[in-house]
Design a protein around this motif. Sequence first.
Motif, PDB file in Angstrom:
ATOM      1  N   LEU A 120     -12.046  17.471  24.212  1.00  0.00           N
ATOM      2  CA  LEU A 120     -11.093  16.394  24.457  1.00  0.00           C
ATOM      3  C   LEU A 120     -11.402  15.757  25.797  1.00  0.00           C
ATOM      4  O   LEU A 120     -12.071  16.344  26.639  1.00  0.00           O
ATOM      5  CB  LEU A 120      -9.659  16.920  24.455  1.00  0.00           C
ATOM      6  N   ARG A 121     -10.875  14.559  25.949  1.00  0.00           N
ATOM      7  CA  ARG A 121     -11.050  13.843  27.220  1.00  0.00           C
ATOM      8  C   ARG A 121      -9.940  12.820  27.360  1.00  0.00           C
ATOM      9  O   ARG A 121      -9.641  12.091  26.418  1.00  0.00           O
ATOM     10  CB  ARG A 121     -12.413  13.153  27.242  1.00  0.00           C
ATOM     11  N   TYR A 127      -1.206   8.083  17.091  1.00  0.00           N
ATOM     12  CA  TYR A 127      -2.609   8.482  17.024  1.00  0.00           C
ATOM     13  C   TYR A 127      -3.336   7.701  15.947  1.00  0.00           C
ATOM     14  O   TYR A 127      -2.734   7.178  15.015  1.00  0.00           O
ATOM     15  CB  TYR A 127      -2.778   9.993  16.810  1.00  0.00           C
ATOM     16  N   THR A 128      -4.652   7.611  16.125  1.00  0.00           N
ATOM     17  CA  THR A 128      -5.533   7.039  15.109  1.00  0.00           C
ATOM     18  C   THR A 128      -6.633   8.059  14.843  1.00  0.00           C
ATOM     19  O   THR A 128      -7.029   8.805  15.740  1.00  0.00           O
ATOM     20  CB  THR A 128      -6.168   5.704  15.549  1.00  0.00           C
ATOM     21  N   ILE A 129      -7.100   8.078  13.604  1.00  0.00           N
ATOM     22  CA  ILE A 129      -8.142   9.021  13.212  1.00  0.00           C
ATOM     23  C   ILE A 129      -9.370   8.256  12.752  1.00  0.00           C
ATOM     24  O   ILE A 129      -9.262   7.311  11.973  1.00  0.00           O
ATOM     25  CB  ILE A 129      -7.684   9.937  12.059  1.00  0.00           C
ATOM     26  N   GLU A 130     -10.518   8.663  13.243  1.00  0.00           N
ATOM     27  CA  GLU A 130     -11.797   8.152  12.758  1.00  0.00           C
ATOM     28  C   GLU A 130     -12.486   9.309  12.035  1.00  0.00           C
ATOM     29  O   GLU A 130     -12.930  10.270  12.659  1.00  0.00           O
ATOM     30  CB  GLU A 130     -12.659   7.647  13.909  1.00  0.00           C
ATOM     31  N   TYR A 131     -12.515   9.219  10.714  1.00  0.00           N
ATOM     32  CA  TYR A 131     -13.109  10.280   9.905  1.00  0.00           C
ATOM     33  C   TYR A 131     -14.631  10.198   9.919  1.00  0.00           C
ATOM     34  O   TYR A 131     -15.207   9.151  10.185  1.00  0.00           O
ATOM     35  CB  TYR A 131     -12.628  10.172   8.453  1.00  0.00           C
ATOM     36  N   ASP A 132     -15.251  11.321   9.596  1.00  0.00           N
ATOM     37  CA  ASP A 132     -16.689  11.386   9.326  1.00  0.00           C
ATOM     38  C   ASP A 132     -17.555  10.882  10.473  1.00  0.00           C
ATOM     39  O   ASP A 132     -18.478  10.094  10.277  1.00  0.00           O
ATOM     40  CB  ASP A 132     -17.032  10.632   8.031  1.00  0.00           C
ATOM     41  N   THR A 186      -7.743   9.713  18.356  1.00  0.00           N
ATOM     42  CA  THR A 186      -7.329   9.122  19.621  1.00  0.00           C
ATOM     43  C   THR A 186      -5.807   9.161  19.664  1.00  0.00           C
ATOM     44  O   THR A 186      -5.137   8.497  18.869  1.00  0.00           O
ATOM     45  CB  THR A 186      -7.841   7.682  19.764  1.00  0.00           C
ATOM     46  N   PHE A 187      -5.290   9.995  20.566  1.00  0.00           N
ATOM     47  CA  PHE A 187      -3.846  10.125  20.735  1.00  0.00           C
ATOM     48  C   PHE A 187      -3.389   9.189  21.839  1.00  0.00           C
ATOM     49  O   PHE A 187      -4.053   9.048  22.864  1.00  0.00           O
ATOM     50  CB  PHE A 187      -3.477  11.554  21.134  1.00  0.00           C
ATOM     51  N   ILE A 206     -12.059  15.530  19.574  1.00  0.00           N
ATOM     52  CA  ILE A 206     -12.986  15.679  18.457  1.00  0.00           C
ATOM     53  C   ILE A 206     -12.900  17.094  17.934  1.00  0.00           C
ATOM     54  O   ILE A 206     -12.636  18.042  18.684  1.00  0.00           O
ATOM     55  CB  ILE A 206     -14.437  15.318  18.822  1.00  0.00           C
ATOM     56  N   GLY A 207     -13.103  17.214  16.620  1.00  0.00           N
ATOM     57  CA  GLY A 207     -13.035  18.533  16.027  1.00  0.00           C
ATOM     58  C   GLY A 207     -13.586  18.536  14.626  1.00  0.00           C
ATOM     59  O   GLY A 207     -14.027  17.504  14.094  1.00  0.00           O
ATOM     60  N   ASP A 208     -13.544  19.685  14.010  1.00  0.00           N
ATOM     61  CA  ASP A 208     -14.095  19.917  12.689  1.00  0.00           C
ATOM     62  C   ASP A 208     -13.375  19.053  11.646  1.00  0.00           C
ATOM     63  O   ASP A 208     -12.156  19.123  11.509  1.00  0.00           O
ATOM     64  CB  ASP A 208     -13.942  21.402  12.329  1.00  0.00           C
ATOM     65  N   GLY A 209     -14.136  18.254  10.915  1.00  0.00           N
ATOM     66  CA  GLY A 209     -13.565  17.404   9.873  1.00  0.00           C
ATOM     67  C   GLY A 209     -13.164  18.170   8.637  1.00  0.00           C
ATOM     68  O   GLY A 209     -12.432  17.652   7.791  1.00  0.00           O
ATOM     69  N   ARG A 210     -13.590  19.394   8.513  1.00  0.00           N
ATOM     70  CA  ARG A 210     -13.262  20.196   7.328  1.00  0.00           C
ATOM     71  C   ARG A 210     -12.046  21.073   7.532  1.00  0.00           C
ATOM     72  O   ARG A 210     -11.577  21.686   6.591  1.00  0.00           O
ATOM     73  CB  ARG A 210     -14.456  21.066   6.957  1.00  0.00           C
TER      74      ARG A 210
END
Length: 147
Positions: free
Chosen positions: A114-115, A44-49, A60-61, A142-146
């Motif tokens: 999700l998609r 997976y990769t994470i795109e913060y903020d 993105t999984f 996508i989801g809550d960054g906090r």
Amino acid sequence: MDISNIRKQLAFAASAVSLPSASLTCTGYIPDGVNVPCFFIADYTIEYDRAMNRGHDAITFTARVLVGRADDMSGQALLDAMLSGAGASSLKSAIEAARGPAGSPALGGYAHDLRVTRVQGLRLYEHAGTQYLGAEITIDVIGDGRA
């Protein structure tokens, strides 16, 4: 977002797939050994903020689905069924069903949405010294960054 629980929820969603001749082994983590057919989260990769003030993150999984190679046709036919965009054997349909009803959280409350966006890498994969036919499935969450 709680990545460990999202992995588990994605595997649980994929397990809803109905296959004609086998049951799909599903896990949120890369397994040491594979019981085919098998679905697992490989990367997976994470795109913060993605929204201000940690409003939400995007992950993105990359999932992998592997099938046996007992003969040159049956594994490919099974893989084709799982990679279809719709139907009882469709991983896309099974995973996207975890979105829940409109306006409710996805993946058991661990994400906003999700998609399943893409299939790629239809080829032979080596796993624990054995070759399998497989493909990679991209799932955007996508989801809550906090959280």
